[in-house]
Design a protein around this motif. Structure first.
Motif, PDB file in Angstrom:
ATOM      1  N   VAL A 244       0.130   5.615   2.810  1.00 35.26           N
ATOM      2  CA  VAL A 244      -0.305   4.308   2.485  1.00 35.26           C
ATOM      3  C   VAL A 244      -0.450   4.306   0.987  1.00 35.26           C
ATOM      4  CG1 VAL A 244      -2.492   3.064   2.618  1.00 35.26           C
ATOM      5  CG2 VAL A 244      -1.888   4.070   4.565  1.00 35.26           C
ATOM      6  N   THR A 245      -0.932   5.504   0.124  1.00 34.72           N
ATOM      7  CA  THR A 245      -0.861   5.175  -1.288  1.00 34.72           C
ATOM      8  C   THR A 245       0.559   5.211  -1.657  1.00 34.72           C
ATOM      9  OG1 THR A 245      -2.866   6.754  -0.816  1.00 34.72           O
ATOM     10  CG2 THR A 245      -1.646   6.717  -3.259  1.00 34.72           C
ATOM     11  N   GLY A 246       1.269   5.879  -1.255  1.00 34.92           N
ATOM     12  CA  GLY A 246       2.623   5.973  -1.615  1.00 34.92           C
ATOM     13  C   GLY A 246       3.284   4.424  -1.799  1.00 34.92           C
ATOM     14  N   ILE A 247       2.977   3.801  -0.421  1.00 31.44           N
ATOM     15  CA  ILE A 247       3.519   2.272  -0.156  1.00 31.44           C
ATOM     16  C   ILE A 247       2.995   1.657  -1.302  1.00 31.44           C
ATOM     17  CG2 ILE A 247       3.546   0.499   1.321  1.00 31.44           C
ATOM     18  CD1 ILE A 247       3.725   2.345   3.295  1.00 31.44           C
ATOM     19  N   PHE A 248       1.588   1.562  -1.529  1.00 33.36           N
ATOM     20  CA  PHE A 248       1.152   0.898  -2.647  1.00 33.36           C
ATOM     21  C   PHE A 248       1.408   0.993  -3.814  1.00 33.36           C
ATOM     22  CE2 PHE A 248      -2.270  -0.589   0.771  1.00 33.36           C
ATOM     23  CZ  PHE A 248      -2.631  -1.696   0.159  1.00 33.36           C
TER      24      PHE A 248
END
Length: 296
Positions: A244-248
């Motif tokens: 999730v962090t990487g996508i954001f």
């Protein structure tokens, strides 16, 4: 004629003390401080002028004996270079956690990560004030705080950014993610550049606002995308949180790099920073859990 083993070891040791062009610059600096010309120096060293010229220009790396002869003529102890360089390198490594190895105790690593995510919270909260002040300054031409308050705010935020991003350097080391370490370093470097500009522009004049915004958007955008890829590589260790962090990260900095849609990048930056703080906290908790297993 063969070189003895001890001579070779001394030469290797001394070659690590100072490399070109740093060595040449140091010799040139010492010579000028003594008020000597290159010709006057060679008279004391029994070395050709051309050799001195090439050494000072950084074109050649002289032998250990030559270095000692030149420095001796300049009344400079070789150990001073070694001591000075080792101290600078040691402090740099200490600041950016480059001397960390797997044998360091978990409590030390946790303390550094705690400093990082707490600094992230400080950066997150002060960021709202910074955005408002900079918007009024650059867009409206109105300075709502005095210069000293503005400089103090910028320095505190810069310090929090450095400490926060430093946590990702450590996380990259712990989780064997080289790309994360490199991009975190670059974030620190470009952050320093832009914050120094903000402060310096108070006294030396501002560049065109659109140019500055564009430069920031593109620079942060490129590095941020690489940073997002590095975060995604933490999926095996951190699972969904890393995904999730990487996508954001990719969404946030992908918008920024377009310049036109950079305002959307700023919008997504808020949840992205929150996720980054949580991610560092998670790494810290992982270390604590690992230490408990070892202790038990």
């Amino acid at each position: 004629m063969k070189t003895s083993s001890s001579d070779h070891q001394n030469e290797t040791k001394n070659s690590k003390i100072m490399k070109q062009p740093e060595l040449g610059l140091k010799i040139s600096e010492l010579r000028k401080s003594k008020g000597l010309t290159q010709e006057e120096l060679v008279e004391q060293c029994n070395i050709s002028v051309r050799t001195i010229q090439r050494i000072e220009a950084g074109e050649v790396t002289p032998r250990s004996y030559t270095i000692k002869t030149i420095l001796s003529a300049l009344d400079y102890d070789l150990d001073q270079i070694q001591t000075t360089n080792s101290k600078v390198a040691k402090e740099f490594k200490k600041l950016f956690l480059l001397d960390i190895d797997d044998s360091r105790e978990a409590s030390f690593l946790n303390r550094q990560l705690s400093i990082a995510w707490i600094s992230g919270i400080v950066y997150f909260l002060l960021g709202f004030a910074e955005i408002a002040i900079d918007y009024l300054r650059y867009q409206q031409g109105e300075m709502v705080v005095n210069n000293m308050a503005y400089i103090l705010l910028k320095l505190v935020i810069l310090a929090s950014i450095i400490l926060f991003t430093r946590g990702f350097v450590l996380a990259g080391k712990i989780l064997k993610n080289y790309l994360l370490r490199i991009t975190a370093f670059i974030f620190i470097f470009i952050g320093c550049l832009f914050y120094i500009y903000d402060i310096a522009s108070l006294y030396i004049g501002e560049l065109d606002f659109q140019f500055v915004v564009g430069a920031q958007a593109i620079t942060y955008g490129v590095i941020g995308i690489l940073f997002g890829i590095a975060i995604l590589r933490l999926q095996n260790a951190l699972g969904v949180l890393a995904t999730v962090t990487g996508i954001f990260e990719l969404i946030t900095y992908g918008f920024m790099i377009t310049i036109i849609l950079s305002f959307l990048g700023l919008f997504f930056l808020t949840p992205t920073i929150i996720l980054e703080i949580i991610l560092l906290y998670k790494v810290s908790e992982m270390l604590k859990a690992k230490q408990r297993e070892i202790d038990s």
